[in-house]
Motif scaffolding. Structure first.
Motif, PDB file in Angstrom:
ATOM      1  N   GLN A 124      14.144  45.929  30.642  1.00 24.00           N
ATOM      2  CA  GLN A 124      13.364  46.212  31.850  1.00 24.00           C
ATOM      3  C   GLN A 124      12.891  47.657  31.882  1.00 24.00           C
ATOM      4  N   VAL A 125      13.793  48.567  31.540  1.00 23.69           N
ATOM      5  CA  VAL A 125      13.422  49.989  31.552  1.00 23.69           C
ATOM      6  C   VAL A 125      12.297  50.243  30.550  1.00 23.69           C
ATOM      7  N   GLY A 126      12.414  49.641  29.357  1.00 21.80           N
ATOM      8  CA  GLY A 126      11.377  49.794  28.336  1.00 21.80           C
ATOM      9  C   GLY A 126      10.028  49.290  28.838  1.00 21.80           C
ATOM     10  N   ARG A 127      10.072  48.139  29.508  1.00 22.76           N
ATOM     11  CA  ARG A 127       8.841  47.544  29.999  1.00 22.76           C
ATOM     12  C   ARG A 127       8.209  48.410  31.097  1.00 22.76           C
ATOM     13  N   LEU A 128       9.065  48.944  31.965  1.00 21.42           N
ATOM     14  CA  LEU A 128       8.530  49.786  33.044  1.00 21.42           C
ATOM     15  C   LEU A 128       7.917  51.074  32.488  1.00 21.42           C
ATOM     16  N   ARG A 129       8.524  51.589  31.430  1.00 24.06           N
ATOM     17  CA  ARG A 129       7.941  52.779  30.785  1.00 24.06           C
ATOM     18  C   ARG A 129       6.550  52.450  30.244  1.00 24.06           C
ATOM     19  N   GLU A 130       6.434  51.244  29.667  1.00 20.53           N
ATOM     20  CA  GLU A 130       5.132  50.810  29.152  1.00 20.53           C
ATOM     21  C   GLU A 130       4.111  50.741  30.284  1.00 20.53           C
ATOM     22  N   ALA A 131       4.575  50.213  31.421  1.00 20.37           N
ATOM     23  CA  ALA A 131       3.671  50.074  32.567  1.00 20.37           C
ATOM     24  C   ALA A 131       3.221  51.461  33.047  1.00 20.37           C
ATOM     25  N   ARG A 132       4.170  52.388  33.082  1.00 17.81           N
ATOM     26  CA  ARG A 132       3.826  53.739  33.533  1.00 17.81           C
ATOM     27  C   ARG A 132       2.847  54.407  32.564  1.00 17.81           C
ATOM     28  N   ALA A 133       3.025  54.105  31.255  1.00 16.80           N
ATOM     29  CA  ALA A 133       2.181  54.754  30.245  1.00 16.80           C
ATOM     30  C   ALA A 133       0.715  54.345  30.365  1.00 16.80           C
ATOM     31  N   THR A 134       0.437  53.231  31.024  1.00 20.88           N
ATOM     32  CA  THR A 134      -0.961  52.811  31.169  1.00 20.88           C
ATOM     33  C   THR A 134      -1.696  53.675  32.184  1.00 20.88           C
ATOM     34  N   GLY A 135      -0.942  54.420  32.982  1.00 19.95           N
ATOM     35  CA  GLY A 135      -1.567  55.225  34.033  1.00 19.95           C
ATOM     36  C   GLY A 135      -1.957  54.390  35.239  1.00 19.95           C
ATOM     37  N   ALA A 136      -1.506  53.131  35.274  1.00 23.40           N
ATOM     38  CA  ALA A 136      -1.835  52.265  36.413  1.00 23.40           C
ATOM     39  C   ALA A 136      -1.041  52.700  37.632  1.00 23.40           C
ATOM     40  N   GLU A 137      -1.641  52.471  38.808  1.00 20.76           N
ATOM     41  CA  GLU A 137      -0.922  52.843  40.028  1.00 20.76           C
ATOM     42  C   GLU A 137      -0.074  51.681  40.538  1.00 20.76           C
ATOM     43  N   VAL A 138      -0.372  50.477  40.044  1.00 26.07           N
ATOM     44  CA  VAL A 138       0.377  49.322  40.527  1.00 26.07           C
ATOM     45  C   VAL A 138       0.631  48.344  39.374  1.00 26.07           C
ATOM     46  N   LEU A 139       1.843  47.819  39.364  1.00 23.10           N
ATOM     47  CA  LEU A 139       2.218  46.808  38.374  1.00 23.10           C
ATOM     48  C   LEU A 139       2.129  45.457  39.069  1.00 23.10           C
TER      49      LEU A 139
END
Lengths: 159, 381
Positions: free
Chosen positions: B325-340
């Motif tokens: 989960q932590v790895g996936r959230l890091r990936e989400a943050r790396a996109t620069g998106a404001e919302v997952l």
């Protein structure tokens, strides 16, 4: 924000309470206060209704929703959760956690359509034998009025 | 033995040529879990029932179906795991539920019947629905139970449900939302408890059939998979057409008259049930980008390669799940998106839980929403 209810609560037709019917109640009691309180009631020979099974846990904070829900799943008519008074918890704040867990449990139980009066949270100290007897009597009468749980049957859920 | 032979035939396990791609792909194996899909396939082929049931390793699988994507011999590993769990369950092996079995108890109580649930207390007058009969049935899933049970994660699963109804109302549809809906049984089935699953399934199929609905709209990725795949043998006559809420929306995008909702950059977490299990990748993306102003920023692993939220069936929450989960959230943050954005209440619950990590909070925290919520924000008021 909590939604304002606009639809009436669905009504379950109350079952006929059979004559001479006694409820099946599960009591969770913490090792340090409530279980000892039950002991006090016993050694003081205080009479109370006997229609419950007691499960001792080390702390009321251990009593998570799964415990209570499983009791209902297996046919309990009522579940009483008991622990030390606030400030008296043997583990300092376990009973505060018990309140959180109990609130959660209550929300799930009402969603399922079981009456809120089938569960109860009480603080009983080791010295309060008389109070233990009183709580048991009150709760037993309360559950008796509600009649058998719709899930009651042959003990375990049908498999 | 005979049963394992049948399972091997049914899932094409016999076609395995021991290449090990499944284990090399498996998210749990890759981060060091004592678990190997290949071992289960081999044990099935060698009829080693004990090896299969040993230590409950069969419950370590996330059932994310990533290995199915890679297997050159097209072995249906996820289907195999479902069957192996049924066999293990019958022998008395149950998964260790991280929530003390509370949710399984809720499901079994619903399966037992006799209850009149109070599951629609969130339904307010501004949401137009029908109680029993209608052409369109909207399947809410168990979101109200999740909100009650996961209150500490600020789980807002119901918001997605409400948003879906608002969107359908905008399209002039007042769907049937029934107080007699029960859990679809997804988790019981994947825990191996087929008996209770079938009890739930029969009741639900009957409920929808009696409503007269020809279209069944479902928001939850797991419910959709269960209805489409696992309920299939239980339908009497013609089943209703079953679609995901985003598939329904994509059919009517112009009528929604979506306005900019202030959001600019979003990333999408493909739920394993919606993506790899059902092959629905485009509709949620189309619905999302139909809101003017929203740009989709894909994570490095998306679509069929998307990483799972690591908690599909209330049976595998451990340090490995947290790491995934932590790895996936890091990936989400790396996109620069404001919302997952996601389309499964469980993805939300599990990621919100992972975000509670006090040490990593600042690195992995990101706003989470259901896809219907984000689209509904674009409705003119």
């Amino acid at each position: 924000m909590k939604a304002v209810r606009t639809k009436p609560r669905p009504k379950r037709t109350p079952p006929k309470v059979p004559a001479n019917w006694n409820p099946n109640i599960v009591v969770f009691a913490c090792n340090w206060c409530s279980y000892a309180g039950a002991d006090t009631a016993g050694v003081s020979r205080i009479q109370h209704q006997p229609h419950f099974r007691m499960i001792r846990v080390m702390c009321s904070g251990r009593i998570q929703p799964g415990f209570v829900l499983r009791a209902f799943e297996r046919g309990a008519d009522g579940v009483l959760v008991s622990g030390c008074h606030f400030g008296d918890c043997h583990y300092i704040s376990g009973n505060e956690r018990a309140v959180e867990q109990f609130e959660k449990t209550k929300n799930v139980v009402t969603l399922l359509g079981l009456e809120e009066a089938r569960i109860r949270l009480e603080w009983i100290s080791a010295a309060e034998g008389a109070r233990f007897a009183q709580v048991i009597n009150e709760f037993t009468d309360q559950v008796r009025k509600l009649g058998p749980s719709p899930l009651a049957g042959n003990g375990r859920a049908k498999e | 033995m005979v049963e394992l032979a049948q399972v091997a035939t049914k899932t094409k396990a016999w076609a395995c040529y021991d290449c090990g791609k499944c284990t090399a792909t498996c998210p749990i194996s890759r981060i060091g879990g004592a678990y190997s899909p290949r071992r289960h396939v081999l044990a099935t082929n060698l009829r080693q029932q004990e090896e299969v049931s040993r230590n409950g390793t069969v419950y370590a699988c996330l059932t994310c179906s990533l290995c199915d994507q890679r297997c050159p011999a097209e072995v249906g590993y996820t289907q195999l795991v479902q069957k192996l769990r049924e066999l293990s369950f019958r022998e008395g092996t149950e998964p260790e539920c991280p929530h003390g079995g509370a949710l399984q108890s809720v499901m079994r109580m619903m399966a037992k019947g006799g209850l009149q649930q109070d599951r629609l207390n969130w339904l307010t007058d501004d949401l137009k629905t029908e109680p029993e009969k209608g052409e369109v049935f909207y399947w809410t899933g168990c979101t109200m139970y999740y909100d009650a049970f996961f209150s500490e994660f600020e789980a807002a699963s119901l918001e997605g449900t409400k948003a879906a109804i608002r969107l359908m109302n905008k399209l002039g549809v007042a769907p049937v939302v029934s107080a007699n809906e029960r859990c679809c049984g997804h988790d019981l089935l994947w825990n191996g408890d087929r008996k209770n699953f079938e009890a739930l399934a029969r009741q639900n199929v009957k409920l929808v059939a009696e409503s007269g609905a020809e279209l069944l709209v479902i928001s939850c990725a797991e419910c959709l998979r269960t209805w489409k795949v696992d309920y299939a043998p239980l339908f009497d006559g013609k089943p209703p057409r079953m679609v995901h809420i985003t598939e329904f929306l994509v059919e009517h995008l112009p009528e929604l008259e979506l306005q900019p909702n202030g959001r600019r950059r979003a990333t999408f977490q493909d739920p394993c049930r919606l993506g790899r299990h059902l092959g629905i990748y485009d509709p949620p993306r189309k619905a999302l980008t139909a809101v003017p102003g929203i740009e989709l920023a894909e994570m490095s692993r998306s679509g069929p390669r998307a990483m799972c939220c690591a908690g599909g069936t209330w049976s595998n929450c451990d340090r490995f799940a947290k790491q995934i989960q932590v790895g996936r959230l890091r990936e989400a943050r790396a996109t620069g998106a404001e919302v997952l954005v996601t389309a499964c209440p469980k993805c939300q619950i599990h990621f919100r839980c992972a975000m509670k990590d006090p040490n990593l909070k600042g690195e992995i925290e990101i706003e989470m929403r259901d896809v219907a919520e984000v689209v509904a924000e674009g409705l003119s008021r």
